[in-house]
Design a protein around this motif. Structure first.
Motif, PDB file in Angstrom:
ATOM      1  N   THR A   2       1.048  -1.720  -0.365  1.00 61.33           N
ATOM      2  CA  THR A   2       0.423  -0.011  -0.051  1.00 61.33           C
ATOM      3  C   THR A   2       0.937   1.055  -0.012  1.00 61.33           C
ATOM      4  O   THR A   2       1.660   1.046   0.491  1.00 61.33           O
ATOM      5  CB  THR A   2      -1.159   0.175   1.485  1.00 61.33           C
ATOM      6  OG1 THR A   2       0.029   0.096   2.147  1.00 61.33           O
ATOM      7  CG2 THR A   2      -1.846  -1.415   1.217  1.00 61.33           C
ATOM      8  N   GLN A   3       0.139   2.167  -0.554  1.00 57.39           N
ATOM      9  CA  GLN A   3       1.299   3.641   0.197  1.00 57.39           C
ATOM     10  C   GLN A   3       1.395   4.063   0.728  1.00 57.39           C
ATOM     11  O   GLN A   3       2.585   4.598   1.250  1.00 57.39           O
ATOM     12  CB  GLN A   3       0.137   4.358  -0.864  1.00 57.39           C
ATOM     13  CG  GLN A   3       0.916   5.909  -1.152  1.00 57.39           C
ATOM     14  CD  GLN A   3       1.783   6.012  -2.145  1.00 57.39           C
ATOM     15  OE1 GLN A   3       1.261   5.072  -2.801  1.00 57.39           O
ATOM     16  NE2 GLN A   3       2.621   7.193  -1.552  1.00 57.39           N
ATOM     17  N   GLU A   4       0.684   3.706   1.779  1.00 53.05           N
ATOM     18  CA  GLU A   4       0.998   3.809   3.538  1.00 53.05           C
ATOM     19  C   GLU A   4       2.147   2.936   3.664  1.00 53.05           C
ATOM     20  O   GLU A   4       2.890   3.642   4.740  1.00 53.05           O
ATOM     21  CB  GLU A   4      -0.189   3.682   4.627  1.00 53.05           C
ATOM     22  CG  GLU A   4      -0.187   4.131   5.756  1.00 53.05           C
ATOM     23  CD  GLU A   4      -1.147   3.515   6.559  1.00 53.05           C
ATOM     24  OE1 GLU A   4      -1.236   4.093   8.396  1.00 53.05           O
ATOM     25  OE2 GLU A   4      -1.882   3.539   6.238  1.00 53.05           O
ATOM     26  N   ARG A  10       9.652   4.243   3.387  1.00 49.10           N
ATOM     27  CA  ARG A  10      10.910   5.506   2.765  1.00 49.10           C
ATOM     28  C   ARG A  10      11.551   6.232   3.827  1.00 49.10           C
ATOM     29  O   ARG A  10      12.873   6.475   3.990  1.00 49.10           O
ATOM     30  CB  ARG A  10       9.956   6.459   2.078  1.00 49.10           C
ATOM     31  CG  ARG A  10      11.021   7.131   1.291  1.00 49.10           C
ATOM     32  CD  ARG A  10       9.903   8.236  -0.142  1.00 49.10           C
ATOM     33  NE  ARG A  10       9.526   9.112   1.077  1.00 49.10           N
ATOM     34  CZ  ARG A  10       9.891  10.118   1.618  1.00 49.10           C
ATOM     35  NH1 ARG A  10      11.119  10.690   1.690  1.00 49.10           N
ATOM     36  NH2 ARG A  10       8.805  11.445   2.099  1.00 49.10           N
ATOM     37  N   LYS A  11      10.182   6.733   5.077  1.00 49.57           N
ATOM     38  CA  LYS A  11      10.540   7.236   6.164  1.00 49.57           C
ATOM     39  C   LYS A  11      11.646   6.532   6.950  1.00 49.57           C
ATOM     40  O   LYS A  11      12.644   7.104   7.796  1.00 49.57           O
ATOM     41  CB  LYS A  11       9.110   7.630   7.131  1.00 49.57           C
ATOM     42  CG  LYS A  11       8.733   8.713   6.129  1.00 49.57           C
ATOM     43  CD  LYS A  11       7.747   8.925   7.136  1.00 49.57           C
ATOM     44  CE  LYS A  11       6.337  10.301   6.560  1.00 49.57           C
ATOM     45  NZ  LYS A  11       5.387  10.182   7.668  1.00 49.57           N
TER      46      LYS A  11
END
Length: 127
Positions: A2-4, A10-11
């Motif tokens: 998912t995008q989340e 990434r973070k």
């Protein structure tokens, strides 16, 4: 993915990258400080040189991790993150949680390490 979930990864990678860069900067500053302080005798100079070499090795390892993190960020952007670069299968989530910049699944990593060990053993003692 998912995008989340992608954004969370990434973070995490960016935070880890900054952490490794800070460690690299500190180690290089510590090594440089050893030179600036001067040394009283040759025994101290030898110890200082050894410590300085060690700090540089630590810095090199941190730089290698930063490059691996950059590669992971690129794989995240191009959609190949989480796939083993050797066999193409999905890398286990637990492995990605511990080592988010890994390129290989556990089985392929073990095989790579065995091959590396075998190569090192065959070249040991040869010039």
């Amino acid at each position: 993915m998912t995008q989340e979930h992608t954004e969370n990864i990434r973070k995490k990678l960016l935070a880890l990258r900054e952490e490794r860069l800070d460690a690299c900067r500190r180690q290089h500053a510590d090594a440089a400080a050893l030179l600036d302080n001067g040394v009283a005798d040759t025994a101290d100079q030898g110890l200082t040189d050894s410590l300085q070499d060690y700090l540089h090795l630590l810095g090199d390892a941190a730089r290698e991790e930063v490059l691996a993190i950059d590669d992971a960020l690129q794989r995240l952007r191009d959609g190949s993150y989480g796939s083993c670069e050797s066999c193409g299968k999905a890398i286990e989530q637990a492995r990605l949680d511990v080592l988010p910049f890994t390129r290989l699944c556990l089985q392929c990593q073990r095989q790579a390490e065995c091959q590396k060990t075998a190569r090192a053993e065959t070249t040991r003692g040869k010039l």
